[in-house]
Scaffold this active site. Structure first.
Site, short mmCIF file in Angstrom:
data_model
loop_
_atom_site.label_atom_id
_atom_site.label_comp_id
_atom_site.label_asym_id
_atom_site.label_seq_id
_atom_site.Cartn_x
_atom_site.Cartn_y
_atom_site.Cartn_z
N SER A 198 0.83 -1.04 -0.12
CA SER A 198 0.04 -0.10 -0.06
C SER A 198 0.80 1.15 0.06
O SER A 198 1.75 1.28 -1.05
CB SER A 198 -1.06 -0.04 1.07
OG SER A 198 -1.82 0.83 1.01
N ASP A 304 -8.65 -5.43 -5.78
CA ASP A 304 -8.36 -4.35 -4.95
C ASP A 304 -9.35 -3.10 -5.25
O ASP A 304 -8.92 -2.35 -6.30
CB ASP A 304 -6.99 -4.16 -5.08
CG ASP A 304 -6.61 -3.08 -3.94
OD1 ASP A 304 -7.25 -2.53 -3.42
OD2 ASP A 304 -5.23 -3.23 -3.80
N HIS A 335 -7.27 -5.82 -1.17
CA HIS A 335 -5.98 -5.47 -0.78
C HIS A 335 -5.44 -6.15 0.27
O HIS A 335 -5.34 -5.96 1.51
CB HIS A 335 -6.49 -3.96 0.04
CG HIS A 335 -5.23 -2.84 -0.13
ND1 HIS A 335 -4.85 -2.46 -1.11
CD2 HIS A 335 -4.83 -2.28 1.05
CE1 HIS A 335 -4.03 -1.62 -0.70
NE2 HIS A 335 -3.98 -1.19 0.51
#
Length: 651
Positions: A198, A304, A335
């Site tokens: 991320s 995601d 994610h």
């Protein structure tokens, strides 16, 4: 709670003396053979744990002093004693004190001297015994670092780049946050690999795009490649907040007291209109892909919906154009870190990747298939290149149906119109569930049942000509596989995984830092359709993707929506569908009005990357078109060039 250990054979940790003794039992040929895998021969319990503060050269908090970022280090003690230097694995993150890392939200913890006790995740536990140093960097404005968080901008990137420079003797570090005693990284050879999920992986992308010397590889997991595309899609807002909210979320107390000016800049230069500003140019790493010298091992979930697949296509394509060595994993998850959806294979692959890229071991990983793709939950296939050679963009055209409900999707030019009214209460899954029923909130088009499998591989574009009834309108375009399947339940808690209670261990544990983590398994769902790819736009951005204007009701506008990259096989017996609609609930925000839009089907099309191109589509639909158009070169994600390293070497 039962504890299961991953390693059934764990070699005793060796000292320099035992290593030398071992060498005496090897044949001369074996002793001199090039190593293919680093082994856990160094003590983790006795590893050096230290902290330094690296001068970034910036004064983001405007206190008259250059900002220093905190760098926590865990490194094997023995190599330095032997006069040998080690490479570095680095994770630069804003989350080490506010939010945690990994599935178990681990935070850094410290001893009374301020040295790190627990480093989140398994990287230090596993790689330090194998001869790597692990470095955890607090981004400026977070945890123990000075400065301000600027969400992917100069301060964020310089936080990590300065550390790479220090590891290579080009920057200054100090033993304390405000002291004058300098610290040199004499223990490392400067070869650095960055990793992170991320925001952390985004920083890796951004640092690589500076071309900094010494950064040999990056492993971005679910990472952003351009921050505009995190918040907007051609003007359509993806979230009801901007980067100022994210900055405030991770700021340390010191940063909150000093960084009001930076916060205001994040508000002023990221307008909710979705207009492109210099702030977004600074945070666009794709434009600087030509500077990338590091290899790239990219991991992303094709479902995601946080960092969406729009971040994969342009970045991968730019790396390909510049001949960057690269590898990719594409999962069915949302994610999620690969440690939590393919753990054993992930640790082994990452180990071999770092051994190859940072230690120079010839272990063959560079000769293996470029791509691993999760076709069904826990069922993976490989692709020699990605997208595979023979992939070409094929133009599919929607047309009015011959019966109430879904229209047709094929190679022949479309005719007629379709009309729908934006309904912000409905989502792409609502539309797909009603694909064969005429509803006022969408326009749907589908092929007949396929007679052969049809593989999409890469990025799609959907061009829509629409006439709105109001001065604002948002559009969504969705590709759907219509047919029963079992998929990872990416929309549920866990985004495709369930966390179990048993633990497996990946490295050496200490009292304060366990290498054992909760196991996971695939969380699956039986479905009647699968959303393959999606994209969004504000119709007001029809003339300029970075500048929106009011619409004239009753006037036709044409705009192209960029759909996220994917790799999906629509099996024989299923249908491929295109849906065009307004607000996609929970994925984009609605416009200020409630428009009805009339779609001109003769000027609407989908350009889809098909393996085998238009011929494959015609074959899979039994030659339904009267003619097969010539395939055009793939757009978005392109077939890669021959892999070669560039000379000289981003929750």
């Amino acid at each position: 709670m039962s504890i299961r250990t991953r390693f059934t054979i764990w070699r005793p940790l060796a000292t320099a003396a035992t290593a030398a003794l071992l060498a005496t039992f090897l044949t001369p040929a074996a002793a001199q053979a090039a190593p293919r895998e680093s082994q856990p021969v160094y003590s983790y319990e006795n590893a050096v744990r230290e902290a330094v503060w690296v001068d970034t050269g910036l004064d983001g908090d405007s206190d008259g002093k250059t900002d220093r970022v905190a760098v926590d280090i865990v490194r094997p003690r023995e190599p330095a004693q032997q006069g040998r230097k080690v490479p570095v694995i680095m994770d630069a993150s804003p989350y080490y004190s506010c939010c945690g890392r990994g599935n178990e939200s681990q935070l850094k913890t410290y001893d009374a001297n301020g040295n790190v006790v627990q480093m989140p995740l398994f990287y230090d536990n596993y790689f330090v015994p194998r001869g790597y140093a692990f470095v955890g960097v607090d981004l400026a404005g977070t945890n123990r670092s000075d400065g301000c968080v600027d969400v992917g901008g100069r301060s964020d990137i310089q936080s990590a780049k300065a550390v790479v420079d220090w590891l290579n003797g080009r920057a200054t570090a100090y033993t304390t946050r405000s002291g004058t005693t300098r610290s040199k990284a004499t223990w490392t050879n400067g070869k650095t690999g960055m990793i992170g999920k991320s925001w952390d992986g985004t920083i890796a992308n951004g640092v690589a795009a500076t071309g900094v010397k010494g950064l040999k590889t990056i492993v971005p997991i679910s990472a952003i490649s351009t921050w505009y595309d995190y918040y907007f899609s051609k003007g359509a807002p993806l979230y009801d907040s901007g980067p100022d909210w994210l900055s405030d979320y991770v700021d340390s107390p010191d940063a909150r007291a000093k960084c009001a000016a930076v916060q205001q800049k994040l508000v002023d230069q990221a307008p909710r209109t979705g207009d492109w500003t210099p702030l977004w140019t600074e945070r666009d790493y794709v434009k600087d892909a030509s500077k990338v010298k590091a290899s790239v091992f990219l991991i992303h979930g094709m479902q995601d919906l946080n960092v969406r697949m729009q971040h994969v296509g342009p970045w991968w394509d730019a790396l390909a154009r510049n001949g960057v060595e690269r590898k990719v994993w594409l999962s069915q998850t949302g994610h999620v870190d690969p440690f939590d959806f393919r753990r054993a294979t992930w640790v082994d692959t990452l180990h071999r990747w770092f051994d190859h890229e940072l230690l120079g071991y010839d272990n063959g990983i560079d000769r293996e298939p470029m791509a691993d793709i999760e076709r069904h939950p826990d069922q993976w296939v490989t692709s020699k290149s990605w997208p595979p050679r023979g992939t070409a963009t094929t133009t599919l055209r929607p047309a009015e149906g011959t019966q109430e409900g879904v229209g047709t999707l094929g190679l022949a030019k479309g005719t007629g119109t379709e009309t729908f009214t934006d309904n912000p209460a409905l989502s792409e899954t609502d539309w797909a569930a009603q694909i064969d029923t005429s509803t006022p909130d969408k326009a749907g088009f589908a092929t007949g049942p396929l007679t052969k499998d049809l593989r999409l591989s890469g990025s799609s574009k959907v061009t829509v000509t629409a006439t709105p009834t109001t001065s604002t309108a948002h559009l969504s375009a969705v590709l759907v596989d219509l047919g029963p399947d079992t998929i990872r339940d990416y929309g549920a808690s866990g985004e495709g995984i369930s966390t179990l209670t048993d633990r497996t261990c990946w490295g050496v544990s200490t009292t304060g830092d366990s290498a054992c983590f909760k196991e996971t398994q695939a969380k699956t769902a039986a479905v009647d359709y699968t959303v393959v790819s999606r994209g969004w736009a504000d119709l007001g951005n029809h003339a300029n993707p970075g500048k929106g204007v009011p619409l004239t009701p009753g006037k036709a506008y044409t705009i192209t929506l960029d759909l996220g990259a994917t790799d999906h096989v629509v099996p024989a017996g299923h249908r491929l569908a295109l849906i065009v609609a307004g607000t996609d609930k929970d994925l984009i925000d609605p416009p200020s009005t409630t428009p009805t839009l009339k779609i001109d089907l003769s000027r609407t099309s989908a350009r889809v990357p098909l393996v085998g191109g238009a011929s494959a589509f015609a074959y899979a639909t039994e030659g339904a078109a009267t003619a097969v158009p010539e395939a055009t070169p793939l757009e978005g994600v392109t077939a890669p060039r021959t892999v070669q390293r560039v000379p000289g070497g981003a929750e």
